[in-house]
Design a protein around this motif. Sequence first.
Motif, mmCIF file in Angstrom:
data_model
loop_
_atom_site.group_PDB
_atom_site.id
_atom_site.type_symbol
_atom_site.label_atom_id
_atom_site.label_comp_id
_atom_site.label_asym_id
_atom_site.label_seq_id
_atom_site.Cartn_x
_atom_site.Cartn_y
_atom_site.Cartn_z
ATOM 1 N N LEU A 123 6.409 -12.685 4.144
ATOM 2 C CA LEU A 123 7.359 -13.056 5.203
ATOM 3 C C LEU A 123 7.986 -14.418 4.913
ATOM 4 O O LEU A 123 7.283 -15.350 4.534
ATOM 5 N N LEU A 124 9.286 -14.507 5.077
ATOM 6 C CA LEU A 124 10.007 -15.778 4.911
ATOM 7 C C LEU A 124 10.534 -16.219 6.263
ATOM 8 O O LEU A 124 11.232 -15.463 6.943
ATOM 9 N N LEU A 125 10.212 -17.439 6.666
ATOM 10 C CA LEU A 125 10.744 -18.017 7.901
ATOM 11 C C LEU A 125 11.713 -19.125 7.509
ATOM 12 O O LEU A 125 11.317 -20.105 6.870
ATOM 13 N N ILE A 126 12.982 -18.954 7.874
ATOM 14 C CA ILE A 126 13.998 -19.961 7.534
ATOM 15 C C ILE A 126 14.216 -20.846 8.749
ATOM 16 O O ILE A 126 14.613 -20.361 9.813
ATOM 17 N N THR A 150 10.809 -22.245 4.934
ATOM 18 C CA THR A 150 11.786 -23.025 4.186
ATOM 19 C C THR A 150 12.768 -23.675 5.144
ATOM 20 O O THR A 150 13.031 -23.144 6.222
ATOM 21 N N ASN A 151 13.272 -24.831 4.742
ATOM 22 C CA ASN A 151 14.182 -25.561 5.626
ATOM 23 C C ASN A 151 15.010 -26.534 4.811
ATOM 24 O O ASN A 151 14.570 -27.020 3.771
ATOM 25 N N ARG A 152 16.229 -26.791 5.319
ATOM 26 C CA ARG A 152 17.109 -27.763 4.657
ATOM 27 C C ARG A 152 16.383 -29.097 4.495
ATOM 28 O O ARG A 152 16.424 -29.707 3.439
ATOM 29 N N LEU A 180 14.807 -24.793 0.113
ATOM 30 C CA LEU A 180 15.689 -23.621 0.273
ATOM 31 C C LEU A 180 15.943 -22.896 -1.055
ATOM 32 O O LEU A 180 16.002 -21.670 -1.089
ATOM 33 N N ASP A 181 16.078 -23.653 -2.144
ATOM 34 C CA ASP A 181 16.396 -23.015 -3.433
ATOM 35 C C ASP A 181 15.144 -22.699 -4.255
ATOM 36 O O ASP A 181 15.242 -22.360 -5.421
ATOM 37 N N GLU A 182 13.984 -22.783 -3.618
ATOM 38 C CA GLU A 182 12.751 -22.509 -4.370
ATOM 39 C C GLU A 182 11.824 -21.525 -3.657
ATOM 40 O O GLU A 182 10.613 -21.524 -3.876
ATOM 41 N N ILE A 203 24.822 -18.667 4.636
ATOM 42 C CA ILE A 203 23.397 -18.339 4.619
ATOM 43 C C ILE A 203 22.688 -19.371 3.736
ATOM 44 O O ILE A 203 23.082 -19.576 2.587
ATOM 45 N N PRO A 204 21.653 -20.019 4.251
ATOM 46 C CA PRO A 204 21.069 -21.133 3.488
ATOM 47 C C PRO A 204 20.128 -20.748 2.358
ATOM 48 O O PRO A 204 19.652 -21.619 1.655
ATOM 49 N N VAL A 205 19.846 -19.444 2.175
ATOM 50 C CA VAL A 205 18.922 -19.039 1.098
ATOM 51 C C VAL A 205 19.619 -18.067 0.133
ATOM 52 O O VAL A 205 20.639 -17.467 0.471
ATOM 53 N N ALA A 206 19.048 -17.908 -1.070
ATOM 54 C CA ALA A 206 19.632 -17.024 -2.085
ATOM 55 C C ALA A 206 19.465 -15.557 -1.702
ATOM 56 O O ALA A 206 18.534 -15.191 -0.976
#
Length: 276
Positions: A123-126, A150-152, A180-182, A203-206
């Motif tokens: 699960l990914l929580l942004i 993940t967060n800015r 965010l990029d990892e 969208i802040p993630v890939a």
Amino acid sequence: MDQYCVLGNPVEHSKSPWIHARFAQLTGQQLEYGKQLIALDGFDAAIEAFRAAGGKGCNITVPFKFQAAPLATTLTERARLAQACNTLRFDAGGAVYADNTDGVGLVNDIQGNAGVTIAGCELLLIGAGGAAAGVLGPLVEARPKRIVVTNRTLDKAQSLVERHAALAREHGVGLSAAALDEVGGPFDIVVNATASSLSGAGIPVADGVLKPGTLAVDMMYGPAADGFMAWARAHGAVPRDGLGMLVEQAAEAFQVFRGVRPPSARVLAELRAGLD
Ligand code: ATR
């Protein structure tokens, strides 16, 4: 009749009065549920006035969720971890029971309405603001294999993870923070708890966080969720807005208020039909 309300600023467009009135109708509970716009510096006074007038309980929305804990005589563990409350129940003798039903609302929507079992999932929580903090504890308790937050601003994700580390260990969940990029991926479930869509940002993630069939939930609903949902759909994921979470957090609050479980799936279907 027993009085309840939602307090916020703004509160004009809140669907809580409709949802709770419908729950009451369907469960035969005698209650009235209103809404109150309160001044930004008027939270404590508004709560006191509502209580003094015989109010039995309330829901709290933006931006007051962080101000309720000091009023509690009982603070649930999930509200303590979230550092926010969305539900107050006023009991006999001046007791105030304070809870946060947002996280269990999200979990119940994912499992009960969307039909996806969280146990064993990746699960990914942004996001790591108030919305993310409100749901992380119950997500951990649903025992996914792993949660990446993940967060800015990475250190906010790190402190959120630290606060939940003991709970994650207890439930055998791998909990970590990543830039965010990892974040890596793909994930089985992706939850967007950021306000990035409101600021018009992308969208802040890939794209690689998604795979065909990923459940991609935006905690917002209406136009604010459109960008995330379109992105998810374009990558073969299953998009889901936050309307189900809204109804399910209300159902949990209704149970706290009245000790009765309302038929939330039915009310969600009615609400969606009404919005179409
Ligand atoms: P809320 O109560 O809705 O969570 P918040 O506490 O202000 O509101 O948190 C907003 C969240 O959206 C944060 O995770 C924020 O990231 P930062 O912690 O780095 O500020 C995230 N967010 C807001 N605008 C964003 C943007 N343009 N891109 C990425 N993340 C954004």
